[in-house]
Design a protein around this motif. Structure first.
Motif: not given
Ligand code: AMP
Ligand code: MG
Length: 313
Positions: A45, A52, A108, A133, A173, A184, A212-214
């Motif tokens: 990706k 995370p 997690i 994703s 989230i 989040l 959170s990357p969001g």
């Molecule tokens: P994505 O599916 O690419 O949007 O990424 C998975 C999402 O889950 C991301 O926004 C991550 O930051 C979030 N996420 C997973 N583990 C954690 C964690 N320990 N703390 C905060 N956010 C998390």
């Protein structure tokens, strides 16, 4: 279909990554306990290592083996799992989770998806699957197998659902590791639905450390520029409309003004309109900021934010 699931399981067993459908968007999965396999998610990706991953589980009993799910999360979880809800909770010490899944955090992100094929995969594999994703980092999320191949190339095995993802938006989230539960990321489960269970939920406003990357300002972006709150298209713009038909609309997220339908169409239609051979930009009609509309607007604002305003590279 059974042979496809078997192939997906074989690949996970040999430490490979696979793409699979969920009710939100397609995920790019690997065995959550295998560090080398999880590393392949990040390289495929081009995702920064500080972001995370969500770990996908068959049911709540799997969560108890790797994390502490607080009592206050249970009413929400019992009502919305399986479904588009991710909870962030403290990780158990010694849990069989590869370190890069949590980006070194002591928490997690966990989710129990409801998509039938995804559930068959989890049941057959029998172990947690880490999966963000299935799209190149910061680009449009994928709601069909064809999107995944376009975003990540032909080399990734895609467990395919002929229908596109039901919700079409990522999960909501909620962080339960803080003293007050905190939202989040807006997602396919509306804030209003969550507030019925957690009226005191806090909305996260600042990003001290990326949780959170969001939360990155520039995210979910097509290659073409985006113009929001457009009433009509300018020359050479595609027009993504919402509600009452417009003579110049290129596509309409929902002519009936249904926000759930608009959510499920959002990425699918942006993938179609993101065509530099046809358009210079994508103009998008105003979307009401209620229910799922909040998640849609959140994605659109981030997609429209120039990369230069991103907090971190
Ligand atoms: P994505 O599916 O690419 O949007 O990424 C998975 C999402 O889950 C991301 O926004 C991550 O930051 C979030 N996420 C997973 N583990 C954690 C964690 N320990 N703390 C905060 N956010 C998390
Ligand atoms: Mg993503």
């Amino acid at each position: 279909m059974i042979s496809d699931i078997k192939k997906a399981i074989d690949l996970l067993n040999t430490g490979d990554v696979i793409a699979f459908p969920t009710e939100t968007v397609y995920g790019l999965g690997a065995d959550a306990s295998n560090e080398q396999a999880v590393q392949k998610i990040f390289t495929t990706k081009k995702r920064p290592g500080f972001n995370p991953l969500i770990v996908h589980l068959l049911d709540l009993s799997w969560a108890d083996t790797i994390a502490y799910v607080p009592q206050e999360a249970l009413p929400l979880v019992n009502n919305y799992w399986p479904g588009p809800l991710t909870i962030v909770v403290p990780l158990k010490e010694g849990a069989p989770i590869a370190p890069s899944v949590t980006a070194g955090l002591s928490t997690i992100g966990l989710r129990v998806p409801r998509h039938p094929l995804c559930r068959e995969l989890l049941k057959g594999y029998g172990k947690p699957i880490a999966a963000p994703s299935a799209n190149a980092s910061n680009t449009l999320s994928c709601t069909t197998a064809a999107h995944v191949r376009r975003s990540l190339g032909q080399g990734i095995y895609v467990l395919e659902d002929p229908a596109s993802c039901e919700c079409g938006l990522e999960s909501t989230i909620i962080d339960f590791s803080t003293s007050i539960p905190t939202l989040l990321r807006y997602g396919a489960l509306s804030l209003e639905a969550i507030q019925d269970y957690i009226p005191s939920i806090k909305l996260s406003t600042t990003v001290e450390k990326i949780k959170s990357p969001g939360q990155l300002k520039h995210h979910y972006a097509p290659t073409l520029p985006i113009r929001l709150n457009a009433e009509y298209p300018l020359e050479k713009e595609a027009f993504l409309n919402f509600g009452a038909p417009h003579p110049k609309e290129t596509l309409n997220l929902s002519r009936e003004g249904n926000l759930e339908k608009a959510g499920s169409n959002l990425f699918k239609m942006l993938h179609v309109l993101d065509d530099p051979n046809q358009f210079y930009a994508i103009a998008i009609a105003p979307i009401p900021n209620s229910g799922i509309g909040k998640a849609i607007n959140d994605r659109l604002i981030r997609a429209a934010t120039p990369k230069s305003l991103e907090e971190s590279s």
